[in-house]
Design a protein around this motif. Structure first.
Motif, PDB file in Angstrom:
ATOM      1  N   GLU A 154       0.827  -1.210   0.000  1.00 30.94           N
ATOM      2  CA  GLU A 154       0.000   0.000   0.000  1.00 30.94           C
ATOM      3  C   GLU A 154       0.859   1.257   0.000  1.00 30.94           C
ATOM      4  OE1 GLU A 154      -3.304   0.372  -0.499  1.00 30.94           O
ATOM      5  OE2 GLU A 154      -3.186  -1.770  -0.907  1.00 30.94           O
ATOM      6  N   SER A 155       1.968   1.230   0.727  1.00 28.86           N
ATOM      7  CA  SER A 155       2.888   2.366   0.738  1.00 28.86           C
ATOM      8  C   SER A 155       3.513   2.573  -0.638  1.00 28.86           C
ATOM      9  CB  SER A 155       3.977   2.147   1.788  1.00 28.86           C
ATOM     10  OG  SER A 155       4.903   3.207   1.772  1.00 28.86           O
ATOM     11  N   VAL A 156       3.903   1.469  -1.288  1.00 27.85           N
ATOM     12  CA  VAL A 156       4.478   1.571  -2.641  1.00 27.85           C
ATOM     13  C   VAL A 156       3.447   2.115  -3.615  1.00 27.85           C
ATOM     14  CG1 VAL A 156       5.357   0.206  -4.575  1.00 27.85           C
ATOM     15  CG2 VAL A 156       6.256  -0.171  -2.291  1.00 27.85           C
ATOM     16  N   LYS A 157       2.193   1.728  -3.458  1.00 24.77           N
ATOM     17  CA  LYS A 157       1.138   2.252  -4.336  1.00 24.77           C
ATOM     18  C   LYS A 157       1.019   3.771  -4.198  1.00 24.77           C
ATOM     19  CE  LYS A 157      -1.870  -1.801  -4.558  1.00 24.77           C
ATOM     20  NZ  LYS A 157      -3.198  -2.342  -4.190  1.00 24.77           N
ATOM     21  N   LYS A 158       1.211   4.282  -2.984  1.00 20.14           N
ATOM     22  CA  LYS A 158       1.107   5.725  -2.744  1.00 20.14           C
ATOM     23  C   LYS A 158       2.317   6.487  -3.280  1.00 20.14           C
ATOM     24  CE  LYS A 158      -1.507   5.334   1.548  1.00 20.14           C
ATOM     25  NZ  LYS A 158      -1.437   5.554   2.996  1.00 20.14           N
ATOM     26  N   THR A 159       3.518   5.929  -3.070  1.00 20.51           N
ATOM     27  CA  THR A 159       4.739   6.672  -3.378  1.00 20.51           C
ATOM     28  C   THR A 159       5.425   6.239  -4.666  1.00 20.51           C
ATOM     29  OG1 THR A 159       6.137   5.128  -2.138  1.00 20.51           O
ATOM     30  CG2 THR A 159       5.183   6.985  -0.912  1.00 20.51           C
ATOM     31  N   GLY A 160       5.209   4.991  -5.062  1.00 21.15           N
ATOM     32  CA  GLY A 160       5.887   4.477  -6.249  1.00 21.15           C
ATOM     33  C   GLY A 160       7.336   4.104  -5.992  1.00 21.15           C
ATOM     34  N   LEU A 194       8.229  -7.226  -3.423  1.00 22.32           N
ATOM     35  CA  LEU A 194       7.706  -6.056  -4.128  1.00 22.32           C
ATOM     36  C   LEU A 194       7.825  -6.232  -5.637  1.00 22.32           C
ATOM     37  CD1 LEU A 194       8.927  -3.108  -1.897  1.00 22.32           C
ATOM     38  CD2 LEU A 194       6.613  -4.029  -2.117  1.00 22.32           C
ATOM     39  N   MET A 195       8.910  -6.822  -6.087  1.00 20.68           N
ATOM     40  CA  MET A 195       9.053  -7.077  -7.526  1.00 20.68           C
ATOM     41  C   MET A 195       7.984  -8.055  -8.013  1.00 20.68           C
ATOM     42  SD  MET A 195      11.376  -5.128  -8.672  1.00 20.68           S
ATOM     43  CE  MET A 195      11.576  -5.828 -10.274  1.00 20.68           C
ATOM     44  N   LEU A 238       5.799   0.324  -8.929  1.00 20.33           N
ATOM     45  CA  LEU A 238       7.137   0.850  -8.679  1.00 20.33           C
ATOM     46  C   LEU A 238       7.569   1.771  -9.819  1.00 20.33           C
ATOM     47  CD1 LEU A 238       8.980  -2.306  -7.321  1.00 20.33           C
ATOM     48  CD2 LEU A 238       8.617  -0.174  -6.083  1.00 20.33           C
ATOM     49  N   ASP A 239       7.961   2.988  -9.479  1.00 18.30           N
ATOM     50  CA  ASP A 239       8.470   3.946 -10.464  1.00 18.30           C
ATOM     51  C   ASP A 239       9.994   3.970 -10.499  1.00 18.30           C
ATOM     52  OD1 ASP A 239       5.885   4.720 -11.133  1.00 18.30           O
ATOM     53  OD2 ASP A 239       5.848   6.263  -9.573  1.00 18.30           O
ATOM     54  N   ALA A 240      10.626   3.282  -9.554  1.00 16.82           N
ATOM     55  CA  ALA A 240      12.086   3.227  -9.465  1.00 16.82           C
ATOM     56  C   ALA A 240      12.461   1.909  -8.797  1.00 16.82           C
ATOM     57  CB  ALA A 240      12.610   4.403  -8.632  1.00 16.82           C
ATOM     58  N   PRO A 241      13.694   1.468  -8.968  1.00 17.12           N
ATOM     59  CA  PRO A 241      14.119   0.234  -8.295  1.00 17.12           C
ATOM     60  C   PRO A 241      14.054   0.377  -6.775  1.00 17.12           C
ATOM     61  CG  PRO A 241      15.734   0.914  -9.927  1.00 17.12           C
ATOM     62  CD  PRO A 241      14.748   2.036  -9.800  1.00 17.12           C
ATOM     63  N   VAL A 242      13.845  -0.729  -6.092  1.00 16.86           N
ATOM     64  CA  VAL A 242      13.886  -0.736  -4.636  1.00 16.86           C
ATOM     65  C   VAL A 242      15.340  -0.502  -4.211  1.00 16.86           C
ATOM     66  CG1 VAL A 242      13.513  -2.110  -2.559  1.00 16.86           C
ATOM     67  CG2 VAL A 242      11.936  -2.328  -4.495  1.00 16.86           C
ATOM     68  N   ALA A 260      18.194   9.447  -3.861  1.00 16.89           N
ATOM     69  CA  ALA A 260      18.473   8.767  -5.135  1.00 16.89           C
ATOM     70  C   ALA A 260      17.217   8.133  -5.700  1.00 16.89           C
ATOM     71  CB  ALA A 260      19.558   7.713  -4.925  1.00 16.89           C
ATOM     72  N   VAL A 261      16.420   7.533  -4.862  1.00 22.28           N
ATOM     73  CA  VAL A 261      15.206   6.881  -5.352  1.00 22.28           C
ATOM     74  C   VAL A 261      14.152   7.910  -5.734  1.00 22.28           C
ATOM     75  CG1 VAL A 261      13.951   6.458  -3.191  1.00 22.28           C
ATOM     76  CG2 VAL A 261      13.811   4.810  -5.015  1.00 22.28           C
ATOM     77  N   CYS A 262      14.169   9.060  -5.094  1.00 20.19           N
ATOM     78  CA  CYS A 262      13.166  10.101  -5.390  1.00 20.19           C
ATOM     79  C   CYS A 262      13.454  10.818  -6.697  1.00 20.19           C
ATOM     80  CB  CYS A 262      13.104  11.126  -4.265  1.00 20.19           C
ATOM     81  SG  CYS A 262      12.268  10.499  -2.815  1.00 20.19           S
ATOM     82  N   TYR A 263      14.709  10.920  -7.075  1.00 16.23           N
ATOM     83  CA  TYR A 263      15.066  11.685  -8.261  1.00 16.23           C
ATOM     84  C   TYR A 263      15.364  10.821  -9.458  1.00 16.23           C
ATOM     85  CZ  TYR A 263      15.171  15.488  -4.970  1.00 16.23           C
ATOM     86  OH  TYR A 263      14.816  16.394  -4.011  1.00 16.23           O
TER      87      TYR A 263
END
Length: 91
Positions: free
Chosen positions: A14-20, A42-43, A50-54, A87-90
């Motif tokens: 659910e957190s990944v769905k919100k933030t990606g 998660l994978m 997911l919008d970026a790698p974990v 790094a994950v945010c950008y």
């Protein structure tokens, strides 16, 4: 997370769905750690969100030192966690 077993994967998804995005932090080694299990789950179950790698922040790949000053260097630092989050945010 409050417990590792049972792992509340639904809350993590659910957190990944919100933030990606996801960043795991643990004091254990990178190989075979809890962060690796979370990343794999998660994978498998949240890849589409997911919008970026974990990102995984872990202890250094060295035997755990006994001396307190060296132990501090072997464990993840606040700066490393902040760097991973940026790094994950950008991406």
């Amino acid at each position: 997370m409050r417990t590792l077993r049972p792992m509340d994967l639904g809350t993590i998804i659910e957190s990944v769905k919100k933030t990606g995005r996801a960043v795991t932090v643990e004091e254990g080694w990178r190989q075979s750690g809890v962060g690796a299990e979370i990343a794999a789950c998660l994978m498998e179950q949240a890849f589409d969100w997911l919008d970026a790698p974990v990102m995984r922040v872990t202890a250094k790949d060295v035997p755990m030192p006994y001396a307190a000053n060296l132990e501090k260097l072997a464990l993840p630092s606040v700066a490393e966690v902040v760097e991973a989050a940026k790094a994950v945010c950008y991406r």
